[in-house]
Design a protein around this motif. Structure first.
Motif, PDB file in Angstrom:
ATOM      1  N   GLU A 302      18.707 128.690 -41.111  1.00 12.61           N
ATOM      2  CA  GLU A 302      18.479 127.723 -42.336  1.00 12.61           C
ATOM      3  C   GLU A 302      19.048 128.507 -43.489  1.00 12.61           C
ATOM      4  OE1 GLU A 302      15.118 127.053 -44.894  1.00 12.61           O
ATOM      5  OE2 GLU A 302      13.835 128.040 -43.386  1.00 12.61           O
ATOM      6  N   HIS A 303      19.271 129.764 -43.487  1.00 10.27           N
ATOM      7  CA  HIS A 303      19.881 130.542 -44.650  1.00 10.27           C
ATOM      8  C   HIS A 303      21.139 130.086 -44.797  1.00 10.27           C
ATOM      9  CE1 HIS A 303      20.696 133.022 -41.238  1.00 10.27           C
ATOM     10  NE2 HIS A 303      21.811 133.496 -42.038  1.00 10.27           N
ATOM     11  N   ARG A 304      22.009 129.516 -43.852  1.00 16.22           N
ATOM     12  CA  ARG A 304      23.490 129.079 -43.788  1.00 16.22           C
ATOM     13  C   ARG A 304      23.520 127.847 -44.550  1.00 16.22           C
ATOM     14  NH1 ARG A 304      25.476 132.439 -39.950  1.00 16.22           N
ATOM     15  NH2 ARG A 304      24.011 133.246 -38.089  1.00 16.22           N
ATOM     16  N   PHE A 305      22.464 127.008 -44.796  1.00 13.01           N
ATOM     17  CA  PHE A 305      22.640 125.730 -45.404  1.00 13.01           C
ATOM     18  C   PHE A 305      21.797 125.505 -46.605  1.00 13.01           C
ATOM     19  CE2 PHE A 305      23.308 125.906 -40.870  1.00 13.01           C
ATOM     20  CZ  PHE A 305      24.478 125.515 -40.695  1.00 13.01           C
ATOM     21  N   PRO A 306      22.171 124.194 -47.314  1.00 14.53           N
ATOM     22  CA  PRO A 306      21.345 124.199 -48.522  1.00 14.53           C
ATOM     23  C   PRO A 306      19.944 123.533 -47.733  1.00 14.53           C
ATOM     24  CG  PRO A 306      23.305 123.053 -48.700  1.00 14.53           C
ATOM     25  CD  PRO A 306      23.302 123.445 -47.449  1.00 14.53           C
ATOM     26  N   ALA A 307      18.804 124.289 -48.372  1.00 13.51           N
ATOM     27  CA  ALA A 307      17.422 123.945 -47.898  1.00 13.51           C
ATOM     28  C   ALA A 307      16.713 123.078 -48.913  1.00 13.51           C
ATOM     29  CB  ALA A 307      16.822 125.123 -47.645  1.00 13.51           C
ATOM     30  N   SER A 308      15.905 122.266 -48.318  1.00 10.65           N
ATOM     31  CA  SER A 308      15.031 121.348 -49.104  1.00 10.65           C
ATOM     32  C   SER A 308      13.423 122.036 -48.945  1.00 10.65           C
ATOM     33  CB  SER A 308      15.066 120.148 -48.644  1.00 10.65           C
ATOM     34  OG  SER A 308      13.912 119.352 -49.164  1.00 10.65           O
ATOM     35  N   LYS A 313       8.304 122.120 -45.924  1.00 13.60           N
ATOM     36  CA  LYS A 313       6.763 121.777 -45.964  1.00 13.60           C
ATOM     37  C   LYS A 313       6.460 120.696 -45.063  1.00 13.60           C
ATOM     38  CE  LYS A 313       2.915 120.355 -49.176  1.00 13.60           C
ATOM     39  NZ  LYS A 313       2.722 119.765 -50.539  1.00 13.60           N
ATOM     40  N   THR A 314       7.393 119.766 -44.635  1.00 18.99           N
ATOM     41  CA  THR A 314       7.025 118.813 -43.695  1.00 18.99           C
ATOM     42  C   THR A 314       7.179 119.177 -42.478  1.00 18.99           C
ATOM     43  OG1 THR A 314       7.749 117.104 -45.635  1.00 18.99           O
ATOM     44  CG2 THR A 314       7.539 116.184 -43.308  1.00 18.99           C
ATOM     45  N   VAL A 315       8.246 119.791 -42.066  1.00 19.77           N
ATOM     46  CA  VAL A 315       8.526 120.198 -40.538  1.00 19.77           C
ATOM     47  C   VAL A 315       8.492 121.385 -40.182  1.00 19.77           C
ATOM     48  CG1 VAL A 315       9.873 117.856 -40.701  1.00 19.77           C
ATOM     49  CG2 VAL A 315      11.130 119.948 -41.113  1.00 19.77           C
ATOM     50  N   GLY A 316       8.594 122.395 -41.186  1.00 13.23           N
ATOM     51  CA  GLY A 316       8.537 123.759 -41.003  1.00 13.23           C
ATOM     52  C   GLY A 316       9.952 124.577 -41.209  1.00 13.23           C
ATOM     53  N   THR A 317      10.734 123.846 -41.450  1.00 11.35           N
ATOM     54  CA  THR A 317      12.272 124.661 -41.917  1.00 11.35           C
ATOM     55  C   THR A 317      12.911 123.824 -42.930  1.00 11.35           C
ATOM     56  OG1 THR A 317      14.275 125.253 -40.843  1.00 11.35           O
ATOM     57  CG2 THR A 317      13.433 123.099 -39.815  1.00 11.35           C
ATOM     58  N   GLY A 318      13.495 124.355 -43.914  1.00 10.14           N
ATOM     59  CA  GLY A 318      14.275 123.828 -44.935  1.00 10.14           C
ATOM     60  C   GLY A 318      15.398 123.044 -44.743  1.00 10.14           C
ATOM     61  N   SER A 319      16.193 122.966 -43.594  1.00  9.67           N
ATOM     62  CA  SER A 319      17.258 122.426 -42.988  1.00  9.67           C
ATOM     63  C   SER A 319      17.133 122.062 -41.556  1.00  9.67           C
ATOM     64  CB  SER A 319      18.485 123.048 -43.356  1.00  9.67           C
ATOM     65  OG  SER A 319      19.568 122.467 -43.049  1.00  9.67           O
TER      66      SER A 319
END
Length: 351
Positions: A302-308, A313-319
């Motif tokens: 996920e560090h390679r991409f814009p994260a939310s 919080k909803t699914v366990g990963t920011g992207s």
């Protein structure tokens, strides 16, 4: 389309000599051996409700069948089941003295020709191949498609026309995108005329173009587009996102990259979406697998991409879409991520 897998080969033998040969084959490759009760030995399975019934059951459940015995027996048993050369399993017949290995059914699509040659090589036997392109030492369009894992509009008609042209000594050209050179270099291209520039064609009767592109330039000869399945799509979406929206956005994303929809190879998302009906329907409609990854697997990238923070919080990963496409394509992404109406789509290319 039927692809032979060694672990799904059913072998049938009806005589003591057939059992001896079956044991010899079983020592060299994984096969499920069937025979009669009176010939039953360790490692063999007895016919259930007779030989014919067992063979017909296997026809529906195995990707290849090997009969040790007379060709006529196999023909009579399977004749009512034969339906489609692109779907029927490979059928190979071997005489019990292992002198001949006959490719009987689904030589190209099912892989019977290749299986017959492979078995003949192991046994020191003569492979008996009767398909016109093979006996004329030429490639075939359907074989080329399977070697490339490629699709084509109106595939059946194209195979019939192009293969007939090849065996009739017509000049059939073959052109491919530069990025597919390595893939094509491993394929059987005998009989095709290599074309390097679509703007300067040699004298041809027809042309096959291997490409991921949506459009080709105007061409002065009959031509067909063969599209390898190389494109993957990572998709993130809100719960219960409707299929029509997902389909429209995916089509737009493919069009933005000038990619033929037939090039799609797989759709990926997070494990929490494994039951998402819109995504399941999308994969089914595109005739590709729907693969899911755990939040932990996606989080590694996920560090390679814009994260939310909301998504995390909803699914366990920011992207979701970016990491899914990264994993499916081994890091070879295409274009920018689409973000619209709660949907994200990231494309990649996998070879």
């Amino acid at each position: 389309m039927n692809t032979v897998k060694p672990e799904s080969i059913a072998l049938f033998c009806l005589t003591p000599g057939g059992v001896v040969l079956a044991k010899r084959l079983a020592a060299m490759l994984p096969v499920t051996c069937f025979t009669s009760e009176k010939l039953l030995e360790e490692g063999f399975i007895a016919f259930e409700n007779g030989f014919a019934n067992t063979a017909r059951e296997a026809f529906a459940n195995y990707s290849a069948l090997i009969f040790i015995g007379a060709t006529g027996i196999a023909v009579r048993v399977l004749a009512p089941l034969v339906n489609d050369k692109f779907c029927d399993p490979a059928v190979v017949v071997i005489d019990e003295r292992a002198q001949h290995v006959i490719s009987l059914l689904s030589g190209h699509a099912g892989g019977a020709n290749a299986l017959a040659r492979y078995l003949a090589g192991m046994l020191g036997a003569d492979p008996v191949i009767t398909t016109a392109t093979d006996v004329n030492d030429m490639a075939a369009l359907d074989t080329l498609a399977f070697q490339l894992n490629a699709r084509m509009s109106d595939f059946r008609s194209a195979v019939k026309i192009v293969n007939q042209m090849l065996v009739s000594n017509k000049r059939v050209g073959l052109w491919w995108d530069d990025e597919l050179t390595q893939d094509v270099s491993h394929c059987d291209r005998r009989g095709f005329i290599t074309v390097t520039d679509l703007n300067q064609l040699p004298e041809l009767d027809a042309l096959v173009c291997i490409t991921l592109r949506t459009n080709l330039p105007d061409l002065p000869v009959p031509h067909w587009k063969l599209v390898p399945q190389r494109v993957v799509a990572g998709i993130g979406c809100r719960r219960d996102t409707p299929f029509p929206l997902l389909a429209a956005l995916l089509a737009r994303q493919l069009e933005a990259q000038q990619l033929d929809p037939l090039a799609l190879k797989a759709i990926g998302s997070i494990t929490l979406k494994k039951d998402e009906q819109g995504l399941i329907q999308l994969a089914s409609c595109c005739r590709v697998p729907f693969e899911t990854f755990t939040a932990d697997a996606l989080r590694e990238h996920e560090h390679r991409f814009p994260a939310s923070s909301f998504v995390r919080k909803t699914v366990g990963t920011g992207s979701v879409s970016g990491p899914a496409a990264w994993l499916l394509s081994h890091g070879k992404l295409l274009g920018e991520t689409l973000r619209e109406q709660g949907v994200t789509i990231t494309l990649g290319v996998s070879h």
